[in-house]
Design an enzyme around this catalytic site. Sequence first.
Site, PDB file in Angstrom:
ATOM      1  N   ASP A   1       4.969   4.632  -2.826  1.00 41.55           N
ATOM      2  CA  ASP A   1       3.485   4.066  -2.068  1.00 41.55           C
ATOM      3  C   ASP A   1       3.363   3.524  -1.672  1.00 41.55           C
ATOM      4  O   ASP A   1       2.128   3.002  -2.751  1.00 41.55           O
ATOM      5  CB  ASP A   1       2.427   5.370  -2.487  1.00 41.55           C
TER       6      ASP A   1
ATOM      7  N   GLU B   1      -0.159  13.219   5.091  1.00 38.68           N
ATOM      8  CA  GLU B   1      -0.889  13.505   3.996  1.00 38.68           C
ATOM      9  C   GLU B   1      -0.571  11.456   4.833  1.00 38.68           C
ATOM     10  O   GLU B   1      -0.494  11.920   5.399  1.00 38.68           O
ATOM     11  CB  GLU B   1      -0.161  13.359   2.751  1.00 38.68           C
TER      12      GLU B   1
END
Length: 323
Positions: free
Chosen positions: A34, A201
């Site tokens: 991420d 997401e």
Amino acid sequence: MMLLKLILLLVAFVSTAISYGNPGACSNACNVHDPAVIRRDSDGTYFRFSTGNKIQIATSSSLSGPWTIKGSALSMGSKINLAGNQDLWAPDVTKVGDNYYLYYSVSTFGSQESAIGVATSKTMDPGTWTDYGRTGVVSHAGSAYNAIDGNVVLAGDGSYYMSFGSFWGDIYNVPMNNPPLTASGSSTRIAYNSTGSHAIEGSFIWYRSPYYYLFFSAGTCCGYDSNRPAPGMEYRINVCRSTSVNREYVDKNGVSCTAKGGSTVLASHDNVYGPGGQGVFLDNVSGGEVLYYHYVDTTIGYGDGQKRFGWNLINWSTGWPVV
């Protein structure tokens, strides 16, 4: 002979249509999950924030490295009183005025007991971050969404919005105060896939007038080394766009992003597997707008701790992002 030429042209066209660019070079500290990337104005240093190590900070003199781990943004964890406040996820970083704003998620895997926090710094160096805790974007068991993966965008009218969400009701958008430390209104759903596990997401909105481009990760993100998903069900990066920051996102075919829409920007190919956790930033040094993300290099390994930092320049010639 003519038939053979037509067949070869058709094969070449199909191959070109579904091909993706390989990631740009990366050296030294390239294992990451991420990522959030920004270039410091004062000296041109690249900063990369990522999940783990209480938001790990790495720096480099170029996007391709060599990257050096410098420490943690929040070495004491978050002041948010929730499980997971010592294991922070999914950072997003942006500059507002003279300050850099770092958004992060507090949660535990598979839980809706979640909140998005924010910290600020003038330099982004370890030890300079002030944690403000909750932004007001929170969720609990039974909420319509999961309050993680926050991303803040400056809208064309000068206002700020945060997109967020994961699984459950998927991705929402909420207006933010100025400066964007706290939410200022009610949320609106902007992306939803009602099928399967609702695996959407990691939203990231990029404004490129006249459109807002909603990038998101779709599919299974993790655990590839122990339970790999069916082919095509692993992470991939999709996009929809809208002329409004908080509604009516559609894909290339005009399918609404709230009705399973989403055109794929980057998917598994060659030795790249499961790209996602993406963001975009403008880097004139590298040649323009850059899509960055993490991925599995199948020649190295499928473990979550083996995810690699990837990046590609974006071509906008069609009005849609192509890497």
